[in-house]
Design a protein around this motif. Sequence first.
Motif, PDB file in Angstrom:
ATOM      1  N   LEU A   1      -2.488  42.752  71.483  1.00  0.00           N
ATOM      2  CA  LEU A   1      -1.167  43.369  71.403  1.00  0.00           C
ATOM      3  C   LEU A   1      -1.235  44.848  71.782  1.00  0.00           C
ATOM      4  CD1 LEU A   1       0.279  41.759  68.152  1.00  0.00           C
ATOM      5  CD2 LEU A   1       1.093  41.417  70.488  1.00  0.00           C
ATOM      6  N   ARG A   2      -0.188  45.322  72.451  1.00  0.00           N
ATOM      7  CA  ARG A   2      -0.106  46.699  72.921  1.00  0.00           C
ATOM      8  C   ARG A   2       0.923  47.485  72.110  1.00  0.00           C
ATOM      9  NH1 ARG A   2      -4.651  46.874  76.115  1.00  0.00           N
ATOM     10  NH2 ARG A   2      -4.866  44.811  77.025  1.00  0.00           N
TER      11      ARG A   2
ATOM     12  N   ARG B   1       3.332  49.223  73.096  1.00  0.00           N
ATOM     13  CA  ARG B   1       4.688  49.068  73.620  1.00  0.00           C
ATOM     14  C   ARG B   1       5.419  47.888  73.013  1.00  0.00           C
ATOM     15  NH1 ARG B   1       3.628  45.049  77.579  1.00  0.00           N
ATOM     16  NH2 ARG B   1       1.491  45.189  78.398  1.00  0.00           N
ATOM     17  N   SER B   2       4.653  46.890  72.531  1.00  0.00           N
ATOM     18  CA  SER B   2       5.272  45.694  71.968  1.00  0.00           C
ATOM     19  C   SER B   2       5.654  45.867  70.501  1.00  0.00           C
ATOM     20  CB  SER B   2       4.319  44.501  72.099  1.00  0.00           C
ATOM     21  OG  SER B   2       3.978  44.280  73.442  1.00  0.00           O
ATOM     22  N   VAL B   3       5.136  46.894  69.869  1.00  0.00           N
ATOM     23  CA  VAL B   3       5.343  47.087  68.434  1.00  0.00           C
ATOM     24  C   VAL B   3       6.161  48.341  68.145  1.00  0.00           C
ATOM     25  CG1 VAL B   3       4.137  47.305  66.208  1.00  0.00           C
ATOM     26  CG2 VAL B   3       3.153  45.899  68.008  1.00  0.00           C
ATOM     27  N   MET B   4       6.231  49.249  69.110  1.00  0.00           N
ATOM     28  CA  MET B   4       6.887  50.541  68.870  1.00  0.00           C
ATOM     29  C   MET B   4       8.386  50.373  68.609  1.00  0.00           C
ATOM     30  SD  MET B   4       7.043  52.167  72.715  1.00  0.00           S
ATOM     31  CE  MET B   4       8.194  51.508  73.954  1.00  0.00           C
ATOM     32  N   GLN B   5       8.941  51.363  67.921  1.00  0.00           N
ATOM     33  CA  GLN B   5      10.376  51.477  67.695  1.00  0.00           C
ATOM     34  C   GLN B   5      10.898  52.669  68.494  1.00  0.00           C
ATOM     35  OE1 GLN B   5      11.867  49.129  65.935  1.00  0.00           O
ATOM     36  NE2 GLN B   5       9.960  48.139  65.276  1.00  0.00           N
ATOM     37  N   SER B   6      12.190  52.928  68.408  1.00  0.00           N
ATOM     38  CA  SER B   6      12.750  54.086  69.104  1.00  0.00           C
ATOM     39  C   SER B   6      12.274  55.372  68.436  1.00  0.00           C
ATOM     40  CB  SER B   6      14.277  54.028  69.096  1.00  0.00           C
ATOM     41  OG  SER B   6      14.767  54.187  67.775  1.00  0.00           O
ATOM     42  N   LEU B   7      12.297  56.450  69.184  1.00  0.00           N
ATOM     43  CA  LEU B   7      11.857  57.741  68.650  1.00  0.00           C
ATOM     44  C   LEU B   7      12.681  58.161  67.437  1.00  0.00           C
ATOM     45  CD1 LEU B   7      11.267  59.666  71.991  1.00  0.00           C
ATOM     46  CD2 LEU B   7       9.539  59.251  70.251  1.00  0.00           C
ATOM     47  N   GLN B   8      13.931  57.748  67.407  1.00  0.00           N
ATOM     48  CA  GLN B   8      14.826  58.154  66.325  1.00  0.00           C
ATOM     49  C   GLN B   8      14.438  57.553  64.976  1.00  0.00           C
ATOM     50  OE1 GLN B   8      15.886  57.136  69.394  1.00  0.00           O
ATOM     51  NE2 GLN B   8      16.350  59.241  70.046  1.00  0.00           N
ATOM     52  N   THR B   9      13.627  56.489  64.997  1.00  0.00           N
ATOM     53  CA  THR B   9      13.238  55.850  63.736  1.00  0.00           C
ATOM     54  C   THR B   9      12.143  56.620  63.004  1.00  0.00           C
ATOM     55  OG1 THR B   9      11.564  54.470  64.804  1.00  0.00           O
ATOM     56  CG2 THR B   9      13.803  53.572  64.669  1.00  0.00           C
ATOM     57  N   ALA B  10      11.473  57.537  63.684  1.00  0.00           N
ATOM     58  CA  ALA B  10      10.370  58.285  63.065  1.00  0.00           C
ATOM     59  C   ALA B  10      10.923  59.227  61.995  1.00  0.00           C
ATOM     60  CB  ALA B  10       9.609  59.078  64.125  1.00  0.00           C
ATOM     61  N   ASN B  11      10.475  59.041  60.744  1.00  0.00           N
ATOM     62  CA  ASN B  11      10.950  59.888  59.647  1.00  0.00           C
ATOM     63  C   ASN B  11       9.843  60.765  59.075  1.00  0.00           C
ATOM     64  OD1 ASN B  11       9.432  57.967  58.368  1.00  0.00           O
ATOM     65  ND2 ASN B  11      11.156  56.983  57.310  1.00  0.00           N
ATOM     66  N   ARG B  12       8.714  60.823  59.794  1.00  0.00           N
ATOM     67  CA  ARG B  12       7.608  61.672  59.381  1.00  0.00           C
ATOM     68  C   ARG B  12       7.017  62.345  60.622  1.00  0.00           C
ATOM     69  NH1 ARG B  12       6.798  56.885  57.266  1.00  0.00           N
ATOM     70  NH2 ARG B  12       4.850  56.385  58.307  1.00  0.00           N
ATOM     71  N   PRO B  13       6.319  63.442  60.454  1.00  0.00           N
ATOM     72  CA  PRO B  13       5.712  64.111  61.619  1.00  0.00           C
ATOM     73  C   PRO B  13       4.722  63.183  62.327  1.00  0.00           C
ATOM     74  CG  PRO B  13       5.664  65.536  59.691  1.00  0.00           C
ATOM     75  CD  PRO B  13       6.081  64.188  59.205  1.00  0.00           C
ATOM     76  N   PHE B  14       4.624  63.329  63.636  1.00  0.00           N
ATOM     77  CA  PHE B  14       3.695  62.514  64.412  1.00  0.00           C
ATOM     78  C   PHE B  14       2.260  62.954  64.160  1.00  0.00           C
ATOM     79  CE2 PHE B  14       7.509  62.169  67.265  1.00  0.00           C
ATOM     80  CZ  PHE B  14       7.731  60.819  67.032  1.00  0.00           C
TER      81      PHE B  14
ATOM     82  N   ASP C   1      -2.033  51.156  75.103  1.00  0.00           N
ATOM     83  CA  ASP C   1      -3.187  51.061  74.206  1.00  0.00           C
ATOM     84  C   ASP C   1      -3.079  49.809  73.342  1.00  0.00           C
ATOM     85  OD1 ASP C   1      -4.281  53.408  75.095  1.00  0.00           O
ATOM     86  OD2 ASP C   1      -3.570  54.625  73.413  1.00  0.00           O
ATOM     87  N   ASN C   2      -4.212  49.146  73.084  1.00  0.00           N
ATOM     88  CA  ASN C   2      -4.138  48.014  72.168  1.00  0.00           C
ATOM     89  C   ASN C   2      -4.134  48.504  70.720  1.00  0.00           C
ATOM     90  OD1 ASN C   2      -6.839  48.476  71.424  1.00  0.00           O
ATOM     91  ND2 ASN C   2      -7.625  46.894  72.788  1.00  0.00           N
TER      92      ASN C   2
ATOM     93  N   GLU D   1      -5.939  47.673  68.247  1.00  0.00           N
ATOM     94  CA  GLU D   1      -7.270  47.910  67.702  1.00  0.00           C
ATOM     95  C   GLU D   1      -7.666  49.378  67.855  1.00  0.00           C
ATOM     96  OE1 GLU D   1     -11.053  45.074  67.828  1.00  0.00           O
ATOM     97  OE2 GLU D   1     -10.817  46.142  69.723  1.00  0.00           O
ATOM     98  N   SER D   2      -7.360  49.965  68.999  1.00  0.00           N
ATOM     99  CA  SER D   2      -7.721  51.365  69.231  1.00  0.00           C
ATOM    100  C   SER D   2      -6.908  52.300  68.340  1.00  0.00           C
ATOM    101  CB  SER D   2      -7.521  51.729  70.709  1.00  0.00           C
ATOM    102  OG  SER D   2      -6.148  51.700  71.062  1.00  0.00           O
ATOM    103  N   VAL D   3      -5.657  51.922  68.067  1.00  0.00           N
ATOM    104  CA  VAL D   3      -4.822  52.755  67.196  1.00  0.00           C
ATOM    105  C   VAL D   3      -5.315  52.681  65.756  1.00  0.00           C
ATOM    106  CG1 VAL D   3      -2.477  53.211  66.398  1.00  0.00           C
ATOM    107  CG2 VAL D   3      -2.855  52.392  68.734  1.00  0.00           C
ATOM    108  N   ILE D   4      -5.713  51.483  65.317  1.00  0.00           N
ATOM    109  CA  ILE D   4      -6.269  51.323  63.968  1.00  0.00           C
ATOM    110  C   ILE D   4      -7.504  52.193  63.798  1.00  0.00           C
ATOM    111  CG2 ILE D   4      -7.380  49.693  62.393  1.00  0.00           C
ATOM    112  CD1 ILE D   4      -5.557  47.514  63.607  1.00  0.00           C
ATOM    113  N   ALA D   5      -8.376  52.198  64.810  1.00  0.00           N
ATOM    114  CA  ALA D   5      -9.585  53.020  64.751  1.00  0.00           C
ATOM    115  C   ALA D   5      -9.233  54.500  64.674  1.00  0.00           C
ATOM    116  CB  ALA D   5     -10.464  52.743  65.966  1.00  0.00           C
ATOM    117  N   ARG D   6      -8.224  54.889  65.430  1.00  0.00           N
ATOM    118  CA  ARG D   6      -7.818  56.293  65.439  1.00  0.00           C
ATOM    119  C   ARG D   6      -7.223  56.712  64.092  1.00  0.00           C
ATOM    120  NH1 ARG D   6      -4.108  59.277  70.038  1.00  0.00           N
ATOM    121  NH2 ARG D   6      -3.972  61.306  68.982  1.00  0.00           N
ATOM    122  N   ALA D   7      -6.494  55.798  63.452  1.00  0.00           N
ATOM    123  CA  ALA D   7      -5.861  56.115  62.170  1.00  0.00           C
ATOM    124  C   ALA D   7      -6.854  56.137  61.017  1.00  0.00           C
ATOM    125  CB  ALA D   7      -4.750  55.108  61.881  1.00  0.00           C
ATOM    126  N   GLU D   8      -8.074  55.635  61.249  1.00  0.00           N
ATOM    127  CA  GLU D   8      -9.144  55.633  60.252  1.00  0.00           C
ATOM    128  C   GLU D   8      -8.715  54.996  58.934  1.00  0.00           C
ATOM    129  OE1 GLU D   8     -10.011  59.826  60.140  1.00  0.00           O
ATOM    130  OE2 GLU D   8     -11.593  59.616  61.647  1.00  0.00           O
ATOM    131  N   GLY D   9      -7.935  53.904  59.058  1.00  0.00           N
ATOM    132  CA  GLY D   9      -7.551  53.153  57.871  1.00  0.00           C
ATOM    133  C   GLY D   9      -6.307  53.671  57.175  1.00  0.00           C
TER     134      GLY D   9
END
Length: 353
Positions: free
Chosen positions: A274-275, A277-290, A298-299, A301-309
Amino acid sequence: MTVKIAVKNLYKIFGDASEEALEKVKAGMGKAELLESTGQGLGLHNVNVRMKEGEITVIMGLSGSGKSTLVRCLNRLIEPTGGEILLDGENVLAFDEAQLREMRRKRMSMVFQKFALFPHRTVLQNTALAMTIESASLKEREAEAEHWLGRVGLDGYGASMPDQLSGGMQQRVGLARALASNAEVMLMDEAFSALDPLIRTDMQNLLIELQRELKKTIVFITHDLDEALKLADHLVILKDGAVVQQGEPQRILLKPKDPYVENFIGDINRARVLRTRSVMQSLQTANRPFAGDVDHDDNLESVIARAEGEVDRVYRVVRDGQPVGALDMRDLLRALVPAEPTGLDDDDEETAA
């Protein structure tokens, strides 16, 4: 995007009484009952697929699902029993012998599982085969063949014989031969399935690289789900000769149509496939700093690794440097849980909307 090939209400019945059997199938008789009562084999059952120009359409299914039958119907190596196949709006089933030869020489090339190289011809001569048929000059044939051999990583092998090459190298020759024909459509029937896993991955990557530049219309047959998800712009899943679901691969993973498709994709590593782009929401839905930027391709798996859990992070999704959405880690984790069957595929959803 323009539809290059349109398959409409296509049937194929194997046997000497196919026309009579076709009427039984249209009246509701299934594959097993047809075989038992008439001895006729149902190869394709009311197949409808639109293959867009410049995309890779992957046809997949288990053995006996009809995928190879379908691809051979496109260029009439197998004659359909009923329906239509439109190539740029022209019905291929109405072509006479001269039109068929023209189509196979100039408009549709084919790459086979078994390489299909002529053992008595050099690599260069095999690659130049289509141009030999077209009576191009020797200089033109050799220049074009050498160009495509170079593009598939076989510079310097033109004088070799096929039996001097490894299986992966022979398949590269088959791919170069198909490209040298300059056909608009490439049919690839289990083209990489006979290769070792590492060589197979190399060939998949090569095809993706070439496709980014050439934008061919490719119909790729496979029984391997990982390969299908890696290559497909449009995925078609067959069962017993019928289409059970088709659409963008990411959508099928997130919204399987029925229990068969759910089971079919059940063992896939969703985080790896899964990428964002398939899971993202609109920018307006973000209620916390990026917490940072991630690419739309990006798949997970790579985002999970970046978020460190960490599960409370939100990433901005970018494409070519421009923001296109927001990815909440909580949405990402929900996407890893297999969805219940929806009863709809992408085409159904478009119609319903």
